[in-house]
Design a protein around this motif. Structure first.
Motif, PDB file in Angstrom:
ATOM      1  N   TYR A  72       1.023  -1.176   0.211  1.00 36.01           N
ATOM      2  CA  TYR A  72       0.053  -0.111  -0.055  1.00 36.01           C
ATOM      3  C   TYR A  72       0.816   1.277  -0.171  1.00 36.01           C
ATOM      4  O   TYR A  72       0.725   2.150  -0.751  1.00 36.01           O
ATOM      5  N   ALA A  73       1.788   1.303   0.820  1.00 39.61           N
ATOM      6  CA  ALA A  73       2.535   2.585   1.303  1.00 39.61           C
ATOM      7  C   ALA A  73       3.369   2.828  -0.145  1.00 39.61           C
ATOM      8  O   ALA A  73       3.640   3.975  -0.736  1.00 39.61           O
ATOM      9  N   ALA A  74       3.993   1.616  -0.977  1.00 39.15           N
ATOM     10  CA  ALA A  74       4.825   1.822  -1.959  1.00 39.15           C
ATOM     11  C   ALA A  74       3.810   2.305  -3.062  1.00 39.15           C
ATOM     12  O   ALA A  74       4.098   3.281  -3.974  1.00 39.15           O
ATOM     13  N   GLY A  75       2.592   1.893  -3.340  1.00 36.66           N
ATOM     14  CA  GLY A  75       1.765   2.248  -4.241  1.00 36.66           C
ATOM     15  C   GLY A  75       1.132   3.802  -4.208  1.00 36.66           C
ATOM     16  O   GLY A  75       1.205   4.514  -5.316  1.00 36.66           O
ATOM     17  N   HIS A  76       1.156   4.040  -2.853  1.00 33.62           N
ATOM     18  CA  HIS A  76       0.689   5.259  -2.570  1.00 33.62           C
ATOM     19  C   HIS A  76       1.607   6.406  -2.847  1.00 33.62           C
ATOM     20  O   HIS A  76       1.505   7.481  -3.531  1.00 33.62           O
ATOM     21  N   ALA A  77       2.944   6.034  -2.384  1.00 34.10           N
ATOM     22  CA  ALA A  77       3.893   7.001  -2.689  1.00 34.10           C
ATOM     23  C   ALA A  77       4.215   7.062  -4.073  1.00 34.10           C
ATOM     24  O   ALA A  77       4.624   8.479  -4.367  1.00 34.10           O
ATOM     25  N   LEU A  78       4.296   5.928  -4.942  1.00 29.20           N
ATOM     26  CA  LEU A  78       4.796   6.512  -6.126  1.00 29.20           C
ATOM     27  C   LEU A  78       3.494   7.166  -7.066  1.00 29.20           C
ATOM     28  O   LEU A  78       3.803   7.666  -8.032  1.00 29.20           O
ATOM     29  N   GLY A  79       2.557   7.279  -6.347  1.00 28.98           N
ATOM     30  CA  GLY A  79       1.343   8.162  -6.939  1.00 28.98           C
ATOM     31  C   GLY A  79       1.514   9.644  -6.556  1.00 28.98           C
ATOM     32  O   GLY A  79       1.198  10.603  -7.235  1.00 28.98           O
ATOM     33  N   ARG A  80       2.472  10.027  -5.772  1.00 27.25           N
ATOM     34  CA  ARG A  80       2.709  11.243  -5.388  1.00 27.25           C
ATOM     35  C   ARG A  80       4.147  11.922  -5.941  1.00 27.25           C
ATOM     36  O   ARG A  80       4.262  13.073  -5.766  1.00 27.25           O
ATOM     37  N   VAL A  81       4.956  11.073  -6.139  1.00 26.57           N
ATOM     38  CA  VAL A  81       6.373  11.252  -6.710  1.00 26.57           C
ATOM     39  C   VAL A  81       6.582  11.553  -8.010  1.00 26.57           C
ATOM     40  O   VAL A  81       5.981  11.084  -8.858  1.00 26.57           O
ATOM     41  N   GLU A  82       7.054  12.758  -8.375  1.00 29.91           N
ATOM     42  CA  GLU A  82       7.345  12.834  -9.770  1.00 29.91           C
ATOM     43  C   GLU A  82       8.263  12.143 -10.412  1.00 29.91           C
ATOM     44  O   GLU A  82       9.075  11.558  -9.845  1.00 29.91           O
ATOM     45  N   ALA A  83       8.070  11.973 -11.640  1.00 28.63           N
ATOM     46  CA  ALA A  83       9.231  10.849 -12.412  1.00 28.63           C
ATOM     47  C   ALA A  83      10.351  11.684 -12.517  1.00 28.63           C
ATOM     48  O   ALA A  83      10.626  12.825 -12.437  1.00 28.63           O
ATOM     49  N   GLY A  84      11.447  10.889 -12.637  1.00 32.66           N
ATOM     50  CA  GLY A  84      12.699  11.388 -12.527  1.00 32.66           C
ATOM     51  C   GLY A  84      13.716  10.954 -11.462  1.00 32.66           C
ATOM     52  O   GLY A  84      13.220   9.559 -10.936  1.00 32.66           O
ATOM     53  N   PRO A  85      14.419  11.424 -10.966  1.00 35.40           N
ATOM     54  CA  PRO A  85      15.540  11.090  -9.935  1.00 35.40           C
ATOM     55  C   PRO A  85      14.924  10.763  -8.567  1.00 35.40           C
ATOM     56  O   PRO A  85      14.978   9.596  -7.983  1.00 35.40           O
ATOM     57  N   ALA A  86      13.685  11.356  -8.297  1.00 35.11           N
ATOM     58  CA  ALA A  86      13.239  10.825  -6.875  1.00 35.11           C
ATOM     59  C   ALA A  86      12.431   9.812  -7.074  1.00 35.11           C
ATOM     60  O   ALA A  86      12.514   8.995  -6.207  1.00 35.11           O
TER      61      ALA A  86
END
Length: 168
Positions: A72-86
């Motif tokens: 859940y945390a991984a899926g949720h965080a990946l929805g908030r982070v911009e593409a690229g290095p982060a």
């Protein structure tokens, strides 16, 4: 004049893709790690363990929801982070964490080495801190969901250290 986004900008993956990929990665780690566990082996039963070690059934009861919260945390965080290095750094941190998570079982059970397991769980604790830090930068909700996982791993480290101490 119309301003457009740079061509290199990629949209965030869909929720289905994010959560599906996270669940698949977590499940793969759980299966890989679980395949190394043999809590019924004569070697494991002969180890001296502390009285406060939970019963063997409790580990499955705890790990199942923890794996769910990691996905859940991984899926949720990946929805908030911009593409690229982060995003790459977050995915890399998660991948290292899951590899260390599965690797502990190999070190402790398959290699039959509580000492190697202790080294592995200490690395996992460091990885948890890194994953929590990276996740908190982009999504505090997801980071909060990872806290029980990090806490349980900390408990596992203390338990592993006790087993090492008792079985020199």
């Amino acid at each position: 004049m119309t301003l457009t986004k740079p061509i290199s900008h990629r949209p965030r993956p869909s929720a289905r893709l994010r959560y599906g990929a996270a669940a698949a990665a977590v499940a793969a780690a759980a299966v890989a790690g679980g395949s190394a566990v043999d809590a019924d082996s004569a070697w494991y039963r002969a180890l001296r363990k502390p009285d406060w070690q939970p019963p063997s059934w409790a580990f499955g009861a705890v790990w199942t929801p923890l794996y769910g919260t990691i996905a859940y945390a991984a899926g949720h965080a990946l929805g908030r982070v911009e593409a690229g290095p982060a995003r790459r750094a977050l995915v890399g941190s998660l991948a290292v964490n899951l590899a260390l998570n599965a690797g502990w079982n190999v070190l402790f059970f398959a290699r039959r080495s509580p000492g190697a397991g202790l080294a592995g769980t200490l690395l996992l604790d460091l990885s948890n801190a890194d994953l929590l830090r990276r996740t908190a930068r982009v999504d505090r909700t997801a980071a909060r969901a990872l806290v029980p996982y990090a806490a349980w791993c900390g408990f596992a480290t203390v338990l592993n250290a006790s087993i090492v101490r008792r079985n020199r």
